[in-house]
Scaffold this active site. Structure first.
Site, PDB file in Angstrom:
ATOM      1  N   TRP A   1     112.378  -7.203 -47.252  1.00 12.42           N
ATOM      2  CA  TRP A   1     111.009  -7.585 -46.929  1.00 12.42           C
ATOM      3  C   TRP A   1     110.096  -6.653 -47.743  1.00 12.42           C
ATOM      4  O   TRP A   1     109.927  -5.480 -47.407  1.00 12.42           O
ATOM      5  CB  TRP A   1     110.744  -7.376 -45.450  1.00 12.42           C
TER       6      TRP A   1
ATOM      7  N   ILE B   1     114.596 -11.410 -52.161  1.00 13.99           N
ATOM      8  CA  ILE B   1     113.307 -10.774 -51.873  1.00 13.99           C
ATOM      9  C   ILE B   1     112.497 -11.668 -50.946  1.00 13.99           C
ATOM     10  O   ILE B   1     112.286 -12.852 -51.234  1.00 13.99           O
ATOM     11  CB  ILE B   1     112.504 -10.534 -53.170  1.00 13.99           C
ATOM     12  N   LYS B   2     112.051 -11.103 -49.817  1.00 13.35           N
ATOM     13  CA  LYS B   2     111.119 -11.807 -48.940  1.00 13.35           C
ATOM     14  C   LYS B   2     109.714 -11.278 -49.199  1.00 13.35           C
ATOM     15  O   LYS B   2     109.474 -10.075 -49.158  1.00 13.35           O
ATOM     16  CB  LYS B   2     111.479 -11.605 -47.471  1.00 13.35           C
ATOM     17  N   GLN B   3     108.793 -12.192 -49.427  1.00 17.15           N
ATOM     18  CA  GLN B   3     107.426 -11.790 -49.748  1.00 17.15           C
ATOM     19  C   GLN B   3     106.448 -12.825 -49.215  1.00 17.15           C
ATOM     20  O   GLN B   3     106.762 -14.017 -49.138  1.00 17.15           O
ATOM     21  CB  GLN B   3     107.264 -11.668 -51.275  1.00 17.15           C
TER      22      GLN B   3
END
Length: 362
Positions: A208, A244-246
């Protein structure tokens, strides 16, 4: 096998997009062309990850993530994340639907909603691991912010170990770094070490990549600017996050705004704003994909808070992510803060975007 959408589903997508349909579905001129990206697809693990230093057990768990749920075999991910019981407090998160105080209902929603994986806390996943860890991939979230300290502070602290996640059968570990915060240095070191251990044990890693700094709020909230969050993504892939969390970008120009007057912050090139991105939401998201090593690490966007237009916002976010070259959505509150049948329908609406072959990468 992945389920294909019907023409009815495709029509619903346009209906959800409403006035934004032409802009989002008709966009054809990204600043960074898609032939420069490593795009999602059924062969993504073979085409991209087998060239990396990830061991065979990590590759197997990545394949588990990509081969589960309605999006199985597409190269896209739909993940249900529910860590808000710690991050936002149990009462504030589950008052709308108290059934989710019981973590089993979180896992059941992910399964019934056709998700690739469920991401949650040690407590939630550990409480039902023997019943469900072999039925849906677990992403064990290993660090959290907590809101009982007075006054509240914003830091990410470890709630368990990587070995605990491995013991419960998790396919991956997830962690948060508050880039730009006073605690970022420590968090980068802690998470990079945890990710190294996770890879040694054969688990995938999900980061995150969030920003936290009051200075980032000026004329706009630059916590969601493409340039600053893009750099956070770049740092995240550098410490070997596989996914990737965005948040979806809402503006651009964070570096410029923070370098006005007598201030000096970071380093940037004005071509970020002219040659690498326009103000179109797909272009802003494309810049974030580019910072994930041109898509070698998959970019999944968060669904955001629940509200009056959840279906419209979720479908719009999915279209932007997919057309930008992203890998999927990780949507929680919009799904679990409503009746179960509606939560399943919302998750399916997101998935329908990725199943619709007429919606292509710009």
């Amino acid at each position: 096998m992945a389920t294909t959408t019907t023409s009815t589903s495709a029509g619903k997508i346009e209906n959800y997009l409403g006035a934004k349909a032409d802009s989002l579905l008709g966009f054809k001129a990204p600043k960074i062309s898609n032939d420069r990206l490593h795009l999602p697809g059924p062969d993504f693990i073979d085409r991209v990850w087998t060239a990396s230093d990830r061991n065979v057990r990590v590759l197997a768990n990545l394949q588990r993530l990509f081969r589960n749920g309605r999006l199985s075999g597409t190269g896209y991910l739909s993940i249900l994340p529910v860590d808000q019981g710690i991050e936002h407090s149990g009462g504030a998160s589950f008052a709308k639907n108290p059934d989710y105080f019981d973590g089993e209902n979180i896992v059941k929603l992910a399964i019934e909603g056709g998700c690739n994986a469920v991401a949650s806390t040690f407590g939630v996943l550990g409480s039902v691991a023997r019943k469900y860890a072999h039925k849906i991939p677990f992403i064990a979230k290993i660090n959290h912010n907590e809101l009982l300290t007075f006054p509240n502070k914003f830091d990410q602290i470890f709630f368990g170990t990587v070995k605990e996640a491995w013991d419960m059968g998790a396919a991956a570990v997830g962690a948060t770094i508050y880039f730009g915060s006073d605690h970022a240095d420590r968090q980068i070191i802690e998470v990079s070490q945890a990710f190294a251990q996770a890879h040694e044990l054969g688990m995938a890693t999900v980061l995150w990549c969030y920003l936290r700094n009051n200075t980032f709020k000026k004329d706009k909230d630059y916590h969601v600017s493409a340039d600053l969050t893009g750099q956070a993504n770049h740092l995240g892939v550098t410490i070997q996050a596989d996914i990737i969390k965005q948040k979806l970008p809402e503006n651009n120009g964070g570096y410029q705004a923070l370098n006005m007057g007598d201030s000096s912050y970071g380093k940037f090139d004005k071509r970020i704003y002219t040659d690498l991105a326009s103000d179109h939401p797909i272009d802003l998201c494309r810049y974030k994909v580019a910072n994930c090593f041109m898509g070698r690490a998959g970019l999944i966007n968060s669904g955001g808070a629940s509200g009056a237009n959840d279906f419209e916002e979720a479908v719009s976010t999915a279209v932007i992510n997919k057309r930008a070259g992203g890998t999927g959505l990780i949507s929680g509150r919009k799904a679990f803060q409503r009746p179960t049948s509606e939560g399943i329908a919302l998750l399916n609406a997101i998935q329908d975007v990725y199943l619709d072959k007429s919606i292509t990468v710009a």
